[in-house]
Design a protein around this motif. Structure first.
Motif, PDB file in Angstrom:
ATOM      1  N   UNK A 122       7.467   2.333  -2.367  1.00 21.51           N
ATOM      2  CA  UNK A 122       6.694   2.728  -1.209  1.00 21.51           C
ATOM      3  C   UNK A 122       5.478   3.705  -1.444  1.00 21.51           C
ATOM      4  N   UNK A 123       5.590   4.281  -2.754  1.00 19.59           N
ATOM      5  CA  UNK A 123       4.350   5.350  -3.084  1.00 19.59           C
ATOM      6  C   UNK A 123       3.827   4.942  -4.584  1.00 19.59           C
ATOM      7  N   UNK A 124       2.802   5.305  -4.750  1.00 21.91           N
ATOM      8  CA  UNK A 124       2.159   5.316  -6.339  1.00 21.91           C
ATOM      9  C   UNK A 124       3.113   6.139  -6.990  1.00 21.91           C
ATOM     10  N   UNK A 125       3.831   7.365  -6.408  1.00 19.20           N
ATOM     11  CA  UNK A 125       4.703   8.112  -7.214  1.00 19.20           C
ATOM     12  C   UNK A 125       6.023   7.230  -7.610  1.00 19.20           C
ATOM     13  N   UNK A 126       6.415   6.359  -6.614  1.00 21.05           N
ATOM     14  CA  UNK A 126       7.597   5.551  -7.255  1.00 21.05           C
ATOM     15  C   UNK A 126       7.256   4.726  -8.273  1.00 21.05           C
ATOM     16  N   UNK A 127       6.083   4.109  -8.124  1.00 17.07           N
ATOM     17  CA  UNK A 127       5.491   3.268  -9.336  1.00 17.07           C
ATOM     18  C   UNK A 127       5.491   3.952 -10.670  1.00 17.07           C
ATOM     19  N   UNK A 128       4.954   5.356 -10.632  1.00 21.24           N
ATOM     20  CA  UNK A 128       4.921   5.820 -11.614  1.00 21.24           C
ATOM     21  C   UNK A 128       6.229   6.366 -12.225  1.00 21.24           C
ATOM     22  N   UNK A 129       7.169   6.492 -11.504  1.00 21.61           N
ATOM     23  CA  UNK A 129       8.586   6.837 -11.955  1.00 21.61           C
ATOM     24  C   UNK A 129       9.000   5.624 -12.715  1.00 21.61           C
ATOM     25  N   UNK A 130       8.839   4.480 -11.980  1.00 17.91           N
ATOM     26  CA  UNK A 130       9.553   2.973 -12.485  1.00 17.91           C
ATOM     27  C   UNK A 130       8.804   2.575 -13.785  1.00 17.91           C
ATOM     28  N   UNK A 131       7.535   3.189 -13.864  1.00 17.44           N
ATOM     29  CA  UNK A 131       6.831   2.664 -15.075  1.00 17.44           C
ATOM     30  C   UNK A 131       7.419   3.567 -16.315  1.00 17.44           C
ATOM     31  N   UNK A 132       7.724   4.794 -15.685  1.00 14.80           N
ATOM     32  CA  UNK A 132       8.279   5.646 -17.003  1.00 14.80           C
ATOM     33  C   UNK A 132       9.505   5.147 -17.524  1.00 14.80           C
ATOM     34  N   UNK A 133      10.498   4.642 -16.764  1.00 13.58           N
ATOM     35  CA  UNK A 133      11.682   4.056 -17.197  1.00 13.58           C
ATOM     36  C   UNK A 133      11.490   2.588 -17.947  1.00 13.58           C
ATOM     37  N   UNK A 134      10.479   2.072 -17.578  1.00 14.95           N
ATOM     38  CA  UNK A 134      10.223   0.790 -18.365  1.00 14.95           C
ATOM     39  C   UNK A 134       9.256   0.702 -19.624  1.00 14.95           C
ATOM     40  N   UNK A 135       9.004   2.009 -19.888  1.00 11.24           N
ATOM     41  CA  UNK A 135       7.918   2.155 -20.827  1.00 11.24           C
ATOM     42  C   UNK A 135       8.623   1.622 -22.176  1.00 11.24           C
ATOM     43  N   UNK A 136       7.845   1.210 -23.086  1.00 13.88           N
ATOM     44  CA  UNK A 136       8.503   0.860 -24.334  1.00 13.88           C
ATOM     45  C   UNK A 136       8.464   2.032 -25.346  1.00 13.88           C
ATOM     46  N   UNK A 137       9.617   1.998 -26.055  1.00 15.37           N
ATOM     47  CA  UNK A 137       9.530   3.149 -27.151  1.00 15.37           C
ATOM     48  C   UNK A 137       8.895   2.598 -28.421  1.00 15.37           C
ATOM     49  N   UNK A 168       0.895  -1.189   0.053  1.00 22.22           N
ATOM     50  CA  UNK A 168       0.051   0.104   0.034  1.00 22.22           C
ATOM     51  C   UNK A 168       0.978   1.336  -0.074  1.00 22.22           C
ATOM     52  N   UNK A 169       0.343   2.250  -0.662  1.00 19.06           N
ATOM     53  CA  UNK A 169       1.144   3.620  -0.780  1.00 19.06           C
ATOM     54  C   UNK A 169       1.311   4.078   0.583  1.00 19.06           C
ATOM     55  N   UNK A 170       2.459   4.664   0.995  1.00 19.46           N
ATOM     56  CA  UNK A 170       2.730   5.217   2.272  1.00 19.46           C
ATOM     57  C   UNK A 170       1.797   6.682   2.355  1.00 19.46           C
ATOM     58  N   UNK A 171       1.516   7.080   1.126  1.00 21.35           N
ATOM     59  CA  UNK A 171       1.154   8.592   1.342  1.00 21.35           C
ATOM     60  C   UNK A 171      -0.618   8.592   1.122  1.00 21.35           C
ATOM     61  N   UNK A 172      -0.952   7.848   0.086  1.00 19.73           N
ATOM     62  CA  UNK A 172      -2.551   7.536  -0.126  1.00 19.73           C
ATOM     63  C   UNK A 172      -3.208   6.357   0.501  1.00 19.73           C
TER      64      UNK A 172
END
Length: 92
Positions: free
Chosen positions: A77-92, A57-61
């Motif tokens: 730790x957070x939804x923001x962490x997940x969004x950051x990771x997904x940004x770097x994992x996204x396919x081009x 669970x997100x520590x913030x929300x």
């Protein structure tokens, strides 16, 4: 704990042991020690969450974090962490 959570818990415990061994290694670089300590803190936090039942669970929300990402990176730790990771994992 379900099967996936048990596997994550087991892997975190192994990683914690490896980090503790690296800290005890007197031949290791002192420049790396702060990074190992930071990683160890994150691992211990994730283990604590698993034991308390708050893992995933997100520590913030309080939102539930994506299981696919937690399986790869259980120290998220957070939804923001997940969004950051997904940004770097996204396919081009």
């Amino acid at each position: 704990m379900d099967m996936n959570t048990n596997e994550i818990y087991s892997e975190l415990r192994k990683t914690k042991q490896e980090l503790l061994q690296r800290l005890e290694d007197h031949n290791g670089s002192p420049l790396v020690k702060p990074y190992i300590l930071g990683e160890l803190k994150d691992i211990e936090s994730a283990l604590n969450k698993l034991e308390k039942g708050t893992f995933g669970t997100c520590e913030i929300s309080g939102e539930i974090l994506p299981q696919d990402l937690l399986a790869l990176i259980p120290i998220l730790k957070s939804v923001e962490d997940c969004q950051t990771i997904r940004y770097f994992f996204r396919k081009t």
